[in-house]
Design an enzyme around this catalytic site. Structure first.
Site, PDB file in Angstrom:
ATOM      1  CB  THR A  41      25.484   0.726 -19.964  1.00  0.00           C
ATOM      2  OG1 THR A  41      24.809   1.860 -18.923  1.00  0.00           O
ATOM      3  CG2 THR A  41      25.244  -0.472 -19.355  1.00  0.00           C
ATOM      4  CB  CYS A 138      13.376  -7.646  -2.031  1.00  0.00           C
ATOM      5  SG  CYS A 138      11.927  -7.286  -2.783  1.00  0.00           S
ATOM      6  CD  GLN A 165       6.398  -6.863  -1.942  1.00  0.00           C
ATOM      7  OE1 GLN A 165       5.813  -7.776  -2.425  1.00  0.00           O
ATOM      8  NE2 GLN A 165       7.472  -6.457  -3.047  1.00  0.00           N
ATOM      9  CB  SER A 168      12.677   1.477  -1.940  1.00  0.00           C
ATOM     10  OG  SER A 168      12.302   0.048  -1.201  1.00  0.00           O
ATOM     11  N   GLY A 169      10.987  -0.624  -3.790  1.00  0.00           N
ATOM     12  CA  GLY A 169      10.963  -1.764  -4.786  1.00  0.00           C
ATOM     13  C   GLY A 169      10.586  -1.806  -6.192  1.00  0.00           C
ATOM     14  NE  ARG A 275       5.343  -1.238  -4.937  1.00  0.00           N
ATOM     15  CZ  ARG A 275       6.175  -2.159  -5.285  1.00  0.00           C
ATOM     16  NH1 ARG A 275       7.130  -2.501  -4.063  1.00  0.00           N
ATOM     17  NH2 ARG A 275       6.761  -2.816  -6.420  1.00  0.00           N
ATOM     18  CG  HIS A 282       9.786  -5.026   0.863  1.00  0.00           C
ATOM     19  ND1 HIS A 282       9.676  -3.699   0.311  1.00  0.00           N
ATOM     20  CD2 HIS A 282      10.051  -5.677  -0.235  1.00  0.00           C
ATOM     21  CE1 HIS A 282       9.747  -3.509  -0.707  1.00  0.00           C
ATOM     22  NE2 HIS A 282      10.078  -4.629  -1.219  1.00  0.00           N
TER      23      HIS A 282
HETATM   24  N1  HSE Z   1      10.216  -6.765  -6.440  1.00  0.00           N
HETATM   25  C1  HSE Z   1      10.249  -5.951  -5.368  1.00  0.00           C
HETATM   26  C2  HSE Z   1       9.348  -5.029  -5.212  1.00  0.00           C
HETATM   27  C3  HSE Z   1      11.747  -5.259  -5.578  1.00  0.00           C
HETATM   28  O1  HSE Z   1       8.599  -4.620  -6.316  1.00  0.00           O
HETATM   29  O2  HSE Z   1       9.139  -4.610  -4.267  1.00  0.00           O
HETATM   30  C4  HSE Z   1      12.694  -6.318  -4.667  1.00  0.00           C
HETATM   31  O3  HSE Z   1      13.062  -7.419  -5.421  1.00  0.00           O
END
Ligand code: HSE
Length: 379
Positions: A41, A138, A165, A168-169, A275, A282
């Site tokens: 891009t 994920c 989670q 990294s997500g 998180r 995860h």
């Molecule tokens: N939505 C996820 C997260 C990332 O925030 O951990 C993986 O799709």
């Protein structure tokens, strides 16, 4: 098309999911199977990676260039998909759009790819002429990979999943912010000396840490918007009208779409997405309601033997501490499944804890496997 290599245009290969995908494709020899063109891009015209069949990067906004591709594979993110996808289709391009972003997931004519669960459905969609294929969220993919056996056997009535989670997500910058938070907690405000002094007053130390966590110091939290190291954040993505977060909403709708279940057959899935301060993998704590009572041994066998990626961890302290945590599974394709036990709630209820790398089975792996499957079905 006999013996002809499919032309794949790869967009967004420098980001986190894209880089992991590139690595996996290199290790599996995928680039020998396809003619790959790398798009950019922002850096069209610069030198392309060694796997490219073109010397330079092509412009990811050039419709004529994109239209030359049999498959456009994008990990560039939802904004790119929104900007390009419908105009490219409007330009008459009938190739395969393969996407990691969520934009097209719940569109009626798209197919979610997770072939250990829905290879048959993916093949049917290819034969039907479906052209938009998307990797699922994920946590959804990781949940389904963990429960493939009982799901395929039709044993599950509903699932509650509370997630843990990893940073990294939220993206590469957030992973760095988590590390900065960790560093701040240890190093700043005179805490290091107190931590290293075995006789120091723990309440004094805790008070100093609280000043960080409560926003009274320079503890960095611009990206997460709240402390993560030393704390947690029970909110991921945007709000939905029903009080769920979008991340929580995705679980049920995407899982049932992957499984090809219609509304009457839907498996109810819900829970709180949280998180936590893990880096890459995860985890999810599951309460599973079975349709009928089932002995735990049969459930374990079905779960553990579902496919080669399940790593069944016995419900002991030793095995759990050795393996059932994000650190153990990061960078691997294994899905840890453990803490399997009956629950006090009744004989139809089962407790499970599962862990998987959110960048591998949670993002990159289903996409690269779709490429191979598509090639197998059509070439
Ligand atoms: N939505 C996820 C997260 C990332 O925030 O951990 C993986 O799709």
């Amino acid at each position: 098309m006999a013996n002809q290599k499919l032309k794949v245009g790869f967009v967004g290969w420098r980001g986190m999911v894209g880089s992991v995908l590139l690595d996996r494709m290199r290790s599996e020899g995928d680039f020998d199977q396809f003619e790959t063109v790398f798009f950019s891009t922002s850096q069209a015209g610069l030198e392309a990676p060694g796997e490219s069949c073109e010397k330079t990067l092509w412009d990811a906004y050039d419709f004529e260039a994109l239209k030359k591709m049999d498959i456009v594979l994008t990990c560039q993110g939802g904004d790119y998909t929104k900007k390009i996808h419908s105009d490219l289709r409007g330009n008459g391009w009938k190739g395969i759009w393969l996407d990691a972003a969520s934009t097209l997931r719940m569109q009626e004519n798209s197919c979610l790819v997770l072939d250990p669960l829905n290879k048959g459905l993916i093949k049917d969609e290819i034969h039907k002429g479906t052209v938009d294929f998307v990797g699922a969220n994920c946590t959804v993919s990781l949940l389904l990979m963990a429960l493939t056996g009982p799901l395929k056997a039709g044993l599950i009535d509903w699932v509650t999943t509370h997630t843990y989670q990893a940073a990294s997500g939220a993206g590469a910058k957030n992973m760095k912010e988590l590390l900065k938070q960790m560093g701040y907690l240890y190093n700043e405000g005179g805490k290091k000396e107190l931590i290293e002094d075995s006789r120091s007053d723990i309440l004094k130390l805790d008070e100093l840490v609280n000043l960080d966590l409560q926003g009274k110091t320079q503890y960095p939290k611009e990206l997460f918007g709240a402390p993560l190291a030393g704390s947690l954040i029970p909110w991921i993505d945007s709000p939905m009208e029903n009080g769920q977060t979008r991340e929580e909403w995705k679980a049920m709708v995407e899982a049932n779409k992957i499984l090809g279940l219609n509304q009457d057959e839907n498996i109810a899935i819900d829970g709180t997405c949280v998180r936590i301060g893990a880096m890459r993998s995860h985890s999810q704590a599951l309460t599973i309601k079975l349709k009928d009572g089932l002995d735990l041994k049969s459930f374990e066998e079905l779960t553990a033997n579902a496919h080669e990626w399940v790593d069944f961890v016995p419900n002991t302290k030793e095995a759990t501490l050795e393996k059932l945590h994000p650190a153990h599974y990061s960078g691997t394709l294994k899905i840890g499944v453990g803490r399997l036990r009956p629950m006090n709630l009744g004989k139809e209820f089962v407790n499970v804890f599962t862990v998987g790398d959110q960048l591998l089975w949670g993002a990159a792996e289903p996409l690269r496997r779709f490429l191979r499957l598509y090639q197998e079905v059509t070439v």
